[in-house]
Design a protein around this motif. Structure first.
Motif, PDB file in Angstrom:
ATOM      1  N   HIS A   1       0.824  -1.212   0.000  1.00 56.79           N
ATOM      2  CA  HIS A   1       0.000   0.000   0.000  1.00 56.79           C
ATOM      3  C   HIS A   1       0.858   1.262   0.000  1.00 56.79           C
TER       4      HIS A   1
ATOM      5  N   ARG B   1       2.163   1.756  -3.474  1.00 57.36           N
ATOM      6  CA  ARG B   1       1.147   2.303  -4.378  1.00 57.36           C
ATOM      7  C   ARG B   1       0.854   3.768  -4.051  1.00 57.36           C
TER       8      ARG B   1
ATOM      9  N   ARG C   1     -15.591   5.579 -16.306  1.00 56.63           N
ATOM     10  CA  ARG C   1     -14.597   6.347 -15.533  1.00 56.63           C
ATOM     11  C   ARG C   1     -13.525   6.958 -16.440  1.00 56.63           C
TER      12      ARG C   1
ATOM     13  N   LYS D   1      -4.939   5.899  -7.473  1.00 53.41           N
ATOM     14  CA  LYS D   1      -5.992   5.729  -6.463  1.00 53.41           C
ATOM     15  C   LYS D   1      -6.402   7.106  -5.928  1.00 53.41           C
TER      16      LYS D   1
ATOM     17  N   ASN E   1     -17.944   5.481  -9.411  1.00 51.07           N
ATOM     18  CA  ASN E   1     -18.003   4.295  -8.555  1.00 51.07           C
ATOM     19  C   ASN E   1     -19.150   4.430  -7.554  1.00 51.07           C
TER      20      ASN E   1
ATOM     21  N   GLY F   1     -14.201  -4.147 -10.344  1.00 52.80           N
ATOM     22  CA  GLY F   1     -15.406  -3.821  -9.589  1.00 52.80           C
ATOM     23  C   GLY F   1     -15.402  -2.357  -9.175  1.00 52.80           C
TER      24      GLY F   1
ATOM     25  N   SER G   1     -15.138  -1.178  -6.247  1.00 52.45           N
ATOM     26  CA  SER G   1     -14.032  -0.974  -5.291  1.00 52.45           C
ATOM     27  C   SER G   1     -13.273  -2.276  -5.089  1.00 52.45           C
ATOM     28  N   THR G   2     -13.189  -3.073  -6.156  1.00 55.03           N
ATOM     29  CA  THR G   2     -12.564  -4.404  -6.060  1.00 55.03           C
ATOM     30  C   THR G   2     -11.970  -4.808  -7.414  1.00 55.03           C
ATOM     31  N   ASN G   3     -11.110  -5.808  -7.428  1.00 55.43           N
ATOM     32  CA  ASN G   3     -10.703  -6.462  -8.680  1.00 55.43           C
ATOM     33  C   ASN G   3     -11.582  -7.704  -8.864  1.00 55.43           C
TER      34      ASN G   3
ATOM     35  N   LEU H   1      -7.227  -0.401 -11.291  1.00 54.81           N
ATOM     36  CA  LEU H   1      -6.328  -0.188 -10.155  1.00 54.81           C
ATOM     37  C   LEU H   1      -5.532  -1.466  -9.895  1.00 54.81           C
TER      38      LEU H   1
ATOM     39  N   GLY I   1      -4.683  -3.585  -7.582  1.00 49.99           N
ATOM     40  CA  GLY I   1      -5.063  -3.923  -6.210  1.00 49.99           C
ATOM     41  C   GLY I   1      -3.898  -4.588  -5.475  1.00 49.99           C
ATOM     42  N   VAL I   2      -3.664  -4.156  -4.250  1.00 48.26           N
ATOM     43  CA  VAL I   2      -2.607  -4.781  -3.455  1.00 48.26           C
ATOM     44  C   VAL I   2      -3.043  -6.205  -3.091  1.00 48.26           C
ATOM     45  N   THR I   3      -4.325  -6.371  -2.830  1.00 45.87           N
ATOM     46  CA  THR I   3      -4.846  -7.711  -2.537  1.00 45.87           C
ATOM     47  C   THR I   3      -4.693  -8.592  -3.781  1.00 45.87           C
TER      48      THR I   3
ATOM     49  N   SER J   1     -11.697  -9.156  -5.123  1.00 44.87           N
ATOM     50  CA  SER J   1     -10.730  -8.981  -4.034  1.00 44.87           C
ATOM     51  C   SER J   1     -10.520  -7.504  -3.746  1.00 44.87           C
ATOM     52  N   ALA J   2     -10.271  -7.199  -2.480  1.00 47.38           N
ATOM     53  CA  ALA J   2      -9.913  -5.852  -2.020  1.00 47.38           C
ATOM     54  C   ALA J   2      -9.452  -5.957  -0.582  1.00 47.38           C
ATOM     55  N   ALA J   3      -8.750  -4.912  -0.127  1.00 48.88           N
ATOM     56  CA  ALA J   3      -8.249  -4.923   1.252  1.00 48.88           C
ATOM     57  C   ALA J   3      -9.394  -5.070   2.247  1.00 48.88           C
TER      58      ALA J   3
HETATM   59  C1  LIG Z   1     -11.532   0.505  -8.198  1.00 50.83           C
HETATM   60  C2  LIG Z   1     -10.816  -0.418  -7.269  1.00 50.83           C
HETATM   61  N1  LIG Z   1     -10.268  -1.553  -7.749  1.00 50.83           N
HETATM   62  C3  LIG Z   1      -9.618  -2.420  -6.958  1.00 50.83           C
HETATM   63  C4  LIG Z   1      -9.512  -2.192  -5.589  1.00 50.83           C
HETATM   64  C5  LIG Z   1      -8.795  -3.198  -4.722  1.00 50.83           C
HETATM   65  O1  LIG Z   1      -7.583  -2.684  -4.275  1.00 50.83           O
HETATM   66  P1  LIG Z   1      -6.884  -3.236  -2.942  1.00 50.83           P
HETATM   67  O2  LIG Z   1      -6.780  -4.715  -3.096  1.00 50.83           O
HETATM   68  O3  LIG Z   1      -5.557  -2.587  -2.923  1.00 50.83           O
HETATM   69  O4  LIG Z   1      -7.769  -2.846  -1.812  1.00 50.83           O
HETATM   70  C6  LIG Z   1     -10.055  -1.026  -5.038  1.00 50.83           C
HETATM   71  C7  LIG Z   1      -9.933  -0.765  -3.611  1.00 50.83           C
HETATM   72  O5  LIG Z   1     -10.363   0.229  -3.101  1.00 50.83           O
HETATM   73  C8  LIG Z   1     -10.721  -0.117  -5.897  1.00 50.83           C
HETATM   74  O6  LIG Z   1     -11.271   1.014  -5.413  1.00 50.83           O
END
Ligand SMILES: Cc1ncc(COP(=O)(O)O)c(C=O)c1O
Length: 287
Positions: free
Chosen positions: A49, A52, A141, A148, A155, A182, A184-186, A206, A208-210, A244-246
Motif C-alpha cells: 500500500h 502504491r 470512468r 488511487k 463508482n 469492480g 471498489s474491487t478487482n 487499479l 489492487g494490493v490484494t 478482491s480488495a483490502a
Molecule cells: C476501483 C478499485 N479496484 C480495486 C480495488 C482493490 O484494491 P486493494 O486490493 O488494494 O484494496 C479497489 C480498492 O479500493 C478499488 O477502489
C-alpha cells in the motif's frame, strides 16, 4: 470508545476533526488515498500500500507528506489510539489547502487525514459463506484508474445503483464488453477449464494490493491464473466469479444481473482462496 483521527499533524477526537474548506481534496478531488486491513493490530500488506501511495502521489506530481518511516509511525499510532485489533485504516493525502484555482498552488503543505475503525470479522465470514450479488454497469470512468484518487463519483453512483437492485458490488464493463474491475474491487472468474482469469493491469484498472498478493497465493496453490480479458457474458457463464480488495479480502459473487453463477453458491476456489489469504495475513501479522 470515542474514535481518534489524525489530521495535519495532530491526533484529535473524530467528532472535532476538520479540514479547511479550501482543501483541494474537497474542491477538486485533488487527493489520493489508501486503505489497509488490520489483523491482530498489524497493518496488512503494509509495503504494497505504501508503494502504491508513493506511485499515486508521483503520478499527480505530489510529494510524500512525510518520510515513509514517520508515516508508518503515525498509521500505527492511529491503530493503537483506536485500539483496533481487527479493522481497517484509511489514509488520504490531498495537495493541500489554497484559494480555489485549478492550477497547482505553490508552497502549500499536503493535507493528511487518517482514520481507523473496527471490522466485525465474524459478520464478514458469514457474508462470504453466502457470497454477494453483483450488478454490471458500463465503465464510464476516466482514463487513469491506475491512480488511487478520491475522484470516485462514477463508482459511488454505480455502487448505489447496485445496492438499489439488491447487489453488493458493481462490475464495470468496457465498451467492447470486457470486464474491467469492480466498483471498489478487482474481479476474477474461473472457467470450465479451471483457469482463473483477471484483467491485466494495462486495462485502466487499479493495481489492487490484494490482487498482487492473491496472484502469489494462487500460484503457490498450484492453480492456473492468467491475466487475460474476459467478457461479461463469459463471467455469467463461469463456474465461479469472485472479487478482491483490502476490505472484502476475497469475496464470492453468486449472481450477476440476477443470473446465478455456477450453482448460485460460493465456489470452492473462491472459498479456498479466501481462507488461504486470511491465513497468510494472520501469519504475516504473527497472530
Ligand atoms: C476501483 C478499485 N479496484 C480495486 C480495488 C482493490 O484494491 P486493494 O486490493 O488494494 O484494496 C479497489 C480498492 O479500493 C478499488 O477502489
Amino acid at each position: 470508545m470515542p474514535r481518534t483521527a489524525y489530521v495535519n499533524g495532530a491526533y484529535v477526537p473524530l467528532r472535532d476533526a476538520a479540514v479547511s474548506i479550501e482543501d483541494r481534496g474537497l474542491l477538486f478531488a485533488d487527493a489520493v488515498y489508501e486503505v489497509w486491513s488490520v489483523f491482530g493490530g498489524q497493518l496488512a500488506d503494509l509495503d504494497g500500500h505504501l508503494n502504491r501511495l508513493e506511485r499515486s502521489l508521483r503520478e499527480l506530481k505530489m510529494a510524500m507528506p512525510m518520510p515513509r518511516a514517520s508515516l508508518l509511525t503515525v498509521l500505527n499510532e492511529v491503530v493503537r489510539r483506536n485500539r483496533i485489533l481487527e479493522g481497517m485504516v484509511y489514509l488520504q493525502v490531498s495537495r493541500g489547502a489554497a484559494p480555489r484555482d485549478h492550477v497547482f498552488p505553490v508552497d502549500v503543505k499536503p493535507g493528511v487525514i487518517i482514520t481507523a475503525r473496527p471490522v466485525d470479522r465474524e459478520a464478514a465470514a458469514l457474508k462470504a459463506e453466502h457470497g454477494i450479488k453483483a450488478m454490471s454497469a458500463p465503465d464510464i470512468r476516466w482514463g487513469r484508474c491506475d491512480i488511487k484518487t478520491t475522484g470516485l463519483l462514477p463508482n459511488v453512483l454505480a455502487k448505489q445503483a447496485a445496492k438499489e437492485q439488491g447487489a453488493g458490488e458493481v462490475i464495470f464493463v468496457d465498451a467492447d464488453g470486457f470486464v474491467t474491475e469492480g466498483g471498489s474491487t478487482n474481479v476474477y472468474m474461473v472457467g470450465d477449464d479451471g483457469v482463473i482469469r483477471t484483467r491485466s493491469l494495462n486495462a485502466n484498472i487499479l493495481a489492487g494490493v490484494t490482487r498482487l498478493n492473491l496472484l502469489s497465493v494462487i500460484a503457490e496453490s498450484g492453480l492456473d491464473i492468467r491475466e487475460e480479458a474476459f467478457t461479461l457474458e463469459d463471467a455469467k457463464k463461469a463456474r465461479e466469479v469472485f472479487i478482491s480488495a483490502a476490505t472484502s479480502l476475497v469475496m464470492p459473487i453468486v449472481a450477476i444481473d440476477g443470473q446465478p453463477i455456477g450453482n448460485g453458491a460460493p465456489g470452492l476456489v473462491a472459498t479456498a482462496l479466501r481462507e488461504a489469504y486470511i491465513d497468510r495475513a494472520h501469519r504475516t501479522a504473527g497472530v
